[in-house]
Write a protein that holds these residues in place. Sequence first.
Motif, PDB file in Angstrom:
ATOM      1  N   HIS A 232       2.767   0.960  -4.585  1.00 39.33           N
ATOM      2  CA  HIS A 232       1.756   1.619  -5.406  1.00 39.33           C
ATOM      3  C   HIS A 232       0.578   2.029  -4.536  1.00 39.33           C
ATOM      4  CE1 HIS A 232      -1.087  -1.799  -5.323  1.00 39.33           C
ATOM      5  NE2 HIS A 232      -0.014  -2.584  -5.428  1.00 39.33           N
ATOM      6  N   LEU A 233      -0.178   2.996  -5.015  1.00 46.94           N
ATOM      7  CA  LEU A 233      -1.348   3.468  -4.290  1.00 46.94           C
ATOM      8  C   LEU A 233      -2.493   2.472  -4.430  1.00 46.94           C
ATOM      9  CD1 LEU A 233      -1.461   7.307  -5.066  1.00 46.94           C
ATOM     10  CD2 LEU A 233      -0.404   6.141  -3.127  1.00 46.94           C
ATOM     11  N   GLU A 234      -3.324   2.446  -3.426  1.00 46.27           N
ATOM     12  CA  GLU A 234      -4.540   1.627  -3.500  1.00 46.27           C
ATOM     13  C   GLU A 234      -5.634   2.437  -4.202  1.00 46.27           C
ATOM     14  OE1 GLU A 234      -5.099  -1.709  -0.193  1.00 46.27           O
ATOM     15  OE2 GLU A 234      -5.063   0.293   0.673  1.00 46.27           O
ATOM     16  N   ASN A 235      -5.443   2.653  -5.485  1.00 45.08           N
ATOM     17  CA  ASN A 235      -6.460   3.324  -6.302  1.00 45.08           C
ATOM     18  C   ASN A 235      -6.605   2.559  -7.605  1.00 45.08           C
ATOM     19  OD1 ASN A 235      -4.201   4.013  -7.805  1.00 45.08           O
ATOM     20  ND2 ASN A 235      -4.277   6.187  -7.321  1.00 45.08           N
ATOM     21  N   PRO A 236      -7.604   2.880  -8.414  1.00 49.59           N
ATOM     22  CA  PRO A 236      -7.815   2.098  -9.645  1.00 49.59           C
ATOM     23  C   PRO A 236      -6.599   2.058 -10.557  1.00 49.59           C
ATOM     24  CG  PRO A 236      -9.743   3.453  -9.168  1.00 49.59           C
ATOM     25  CD  PRO A 236      -8.695   3.855  -8.189  1.00 49.59           C
ATOM     26  N   ASP A 237      -5.826   3.141 -10.611  1.00 45.19           N
ATOM     27  CA  ASP A 237      -4.664   3.179 -11.495  1.00 45.19           C
ATOM     28  C   ASP A 237      -3.431   2.520 -10.885  1.00 45.19           C
ATOM     29  OD1 ASP A 237      -6.108   4.559 -13.406  1.00 45.19           O
ATOM     30  OD2 ASP A 237      -5.563   6.515 -12.568  1.00 45.19           O
ATOM     31  N   LYS A 238      -3.475   2.211  -9.598  1.00 45.85           N
ATOM     32  CA  LYS A 238      -2.323   1.655  -8.893  1.00 45.85           C
ATOM     33  C   LYS A 238      -1.053   2.454  -9.217  1.00 45.85           C
ATOM     34  CE  LYS A 238      -3.970  -3.069  -8.248  1.00 45.85           C
ATOM     35  NZ  LYS A 238      -3.671  -4.509  -8.398  1.00 45.85           N
ATOM     36  N   ASP A 239      -1.142   3.758  -9.000  1.00 41.76           N
ATOM     37  CA  ASP A 239      -0.037   4.659  -9.327  1.00 41.76           C
ATOM     38  C   ASP A 239       1.245   4.218  -8.629  1.00 41.76           C
ATOM     39  OD1 ASP A 239      -1.470   6.470 -10.989  1.00 41.76           O
ATOM     40  OD2 ASP A 239      -2.372   7.364  -9.206  1.00 41.76           O
ATOM     41  N   LYS A 240       2.322   4.171  -9.401  1.00 38.76           N
ATOM     42  CA  LYS A 240       3.621   3.769  -8.856  1.00 38.76           C
ATOM     43  C   LYS A 240       4.210   4.921  -8.045  1.00 38.76           C
ATOM     44  CE  LYS A 240       4.735   0.708 -12.738  1.00 38.76           C
ATOM     45  NZ  LYS A 240       5.651   0.479 -13.875  1.00 38.76           N
TER      46      LYS A 240
END
Length: 868
Positions: free
Chosen positions: A448-456
């Motif tokens: 997942h991305l290291e962003n607030p949404d933790k996009d898969k």
Amino acid sequence: MLITLCYLYLWARWGRRPAALVLSTVRRLRASRCSFTFCRAAAQPRGARVCLSRGGRVFCVGESQSIEDLNKWVLFLVSPFILEAEHIAFVTESIWAQGDSFQKPSSSETVVRWSDCCVPLACRPGDPYQLIARASLDNFSKLGAAFMEERLQMDNGLIAQKIVFHLKDPALKEVNGASTKQVQARPLSPEPSLEAEPVQGIMEHCGQGDSRAAGGSCLLKRGGASGGAPPAGGEPGQSSAECHQLHLSSCHECLELENSTIESVRFASAENIPDLPCDDSSPVDGATSELCSEQERRRGNILGKAPNVLLYVGSSSEEAPGRLQQVRSVLTDCVDTDSYALYHLSEDSALRDPWPDNCLLLVIATREPIPKDVHQKFMAYLSQGGKVLGLSSSFTCGGFQVTSRDTLRNTAQNLVFSKADGSEVRLSVLSSGCVYEQGLSPGKLQGHLENPDKDKMIVHVPFGSLGGEAVLCQVHLELPPSASVVQTQEDFNVLKSSNMRRHEVLKEILTTLGLSCDVRQVPALTPLYLLLAAEEIQDPFMQWLGRHVDPEGVIKSSKLSLKFISSYTSEMEITPSSIPVVTDPETFSSEHFNLETYRRNLQTSQLGKVILFAEVTSTTMNLLDGLMFEIPQEMGLIAVAVRQTQGKGRGPNAWLSPVGCALFTLLVSIPLRSQLGQRIPFVQHLMSLAVVEAVRSIPEYEDINLRVKWPNDIYYGDLMKIGGVLVNSTLMGEMFYILIGCGFNVTNSNPTICINDLIAEHNKQHEAALKPLRADHLIARAVTVLEKLIDTFQDRGPNGVLPLYYKYWVHSGQQVRLGSTEGPQVSIVGLDDSGFLQVHQKGGAVVTVHPDGNSFDMLRNLILPKRQ
């Protein structure tokens, strides 16, 4: 001959009744011991006599070309190759139909199918696709007539270009010997379905020579009747081993197997056959048991399928070929291509061919929508236990959906990847602009991305009850940082910094999906070649050499023996401690090192004049050991290699040496009582500087961001290492004998970055057209620059070279801490008079740091003392 010409005239005159006339002609030519060819006029053999020309096709008589080594052919397990009096062996060469190039005969013409007229014995995939077959004289004549009238139909889109009768050929005897070999196999069902039943592959080395050689022959076993009936055409009692007859419902199926990439054509001996399940029902001996045990210890093809990785990149759009090459390239870097075969799976083949039973891994790498019928094929493959890797693809399963995120498209993002053991890898990746949403509970891999949404971005999807699984990615693991879609210099830099971790993540995924990413076998050592960069030293050097070798032509040292010979044969043993040296330059040839290129760019008075070159050696640092103290200084020695198996780095470190590195060890003699002799640590700085200057002093290459890092590294900017220097010095009397080992990446983008990557990125950013550089070119330039720097240092001391060194070094204004992360913060100010690093403390004191007393951790900008 007159009768023959009359027959040919009647054939041409009466057109549609040629078979009987061709038969008579073939009989006469065969009886007269002629070789003959049906072919297109453009492919007519040189010197052949044309008997008949019809349209763009000819029937000609002449000497046939010999068949190449059958180690490169696939042999079909058919009945023994026994040519009866009324049979003929021949070779058909074909090409694959492209677009509209395949024209079917009109409905009024009688089509002759190649597979209905002959029995295939062996094939050689490639361009052209070659088949050795046997046929009766009647059927062969029928093929020839149909070819001349463009009525001959091959299978699976092949178009015949040439049919050649080889009167006598040693290779055909090998077909005979190989096709009569008996192997026992587990019987399959009497009439297996090609679509439903997996093809059982049995490989046996049939070539000559060592069974470990890469060449071999594949005996293809395709179901057969159970029981002990002898092969068709064979004789009872020919072998004590029971042999099951090859089942082929038609030759068409044989060609499908090759065209659909179902059977591997990786010719292998028993040692490197992809893993097959052990068959307890087969008659076994000790060797067989040992083989099965060995296979159990190896990870790989545990399903008994052909070792095929199929690559689906969508329809035949303009982007597909480039996409295919990108995917093939990154997989080649990760898996052992000696164990797996990578094939393109076209859309037509995905629908038409029975590929699922012969595919270890399906890689789907297309952004375009996948047609519904193709998607159904892929889902059926998954449900039957198949493995799928999706690379920035629209393909989904397990309830996951692909959602667009335009702000992420083709941008560098920070990814957290969870491995199967629970550990995490953090890296920068190129986003596809899509993410996964919803879906079932993911498997053991995820990212997942290291962003607030933790996009898969990476999901692992177990599928079905038969072990099917897919790993789907929406990050471009298949694209290198130099890809055209990378938009900015900053993105290029962070992606290059994560390039090794990108490969680590991809290898973890491939391993989870059942492939082996083990380190490949170490390449075999090769002989050295003695090459001279200047003709004027030829006689003096050979005279010197004659005085220093023993009666057997050997020079021995504590590390190795060099045996000087005029020519090399494969029977000669090569070990790290005993290496033959070929002295005849006429026998030298290498695609990686061009002697003329080296000569043109070497402008020295002493250095690098006598070359010891090896394609593969253990380490170049040892090659000069027996010569360095005796050879005259004007005959400067240099050892150059394409690959090293035991490359040496600083201290205990190893140096990775893939193809594409410039690898060499240079002998330099420095008087003790000289400017440089009193400051030997400067030698490593001069060599690093010479490599950078060798590139950046080329007109128009001045802005290539290549730099030096204290004490002995060559860097891309301040981001990542591109090369290094190792110096060993020996003082004898009043002279330092110094071996300078140097390696830097020129054409190999992996595992980090190379000079040609920097050139390509410079071209993209500045719309330039600088050409890539070669290792032989840069080695010669670096040695030339080094000699000039040494001369300048000897004349003027450190101040003669430090301005150029500071121009290229990465440390200007750099803030570091001494001793530990809590130590005092200091600024790097330069080198002292002996070449050691100097730092400035806040109180005004200057501290000298020695490379042997401290270790650099450039990632944290720290200088740490070595632990004792």
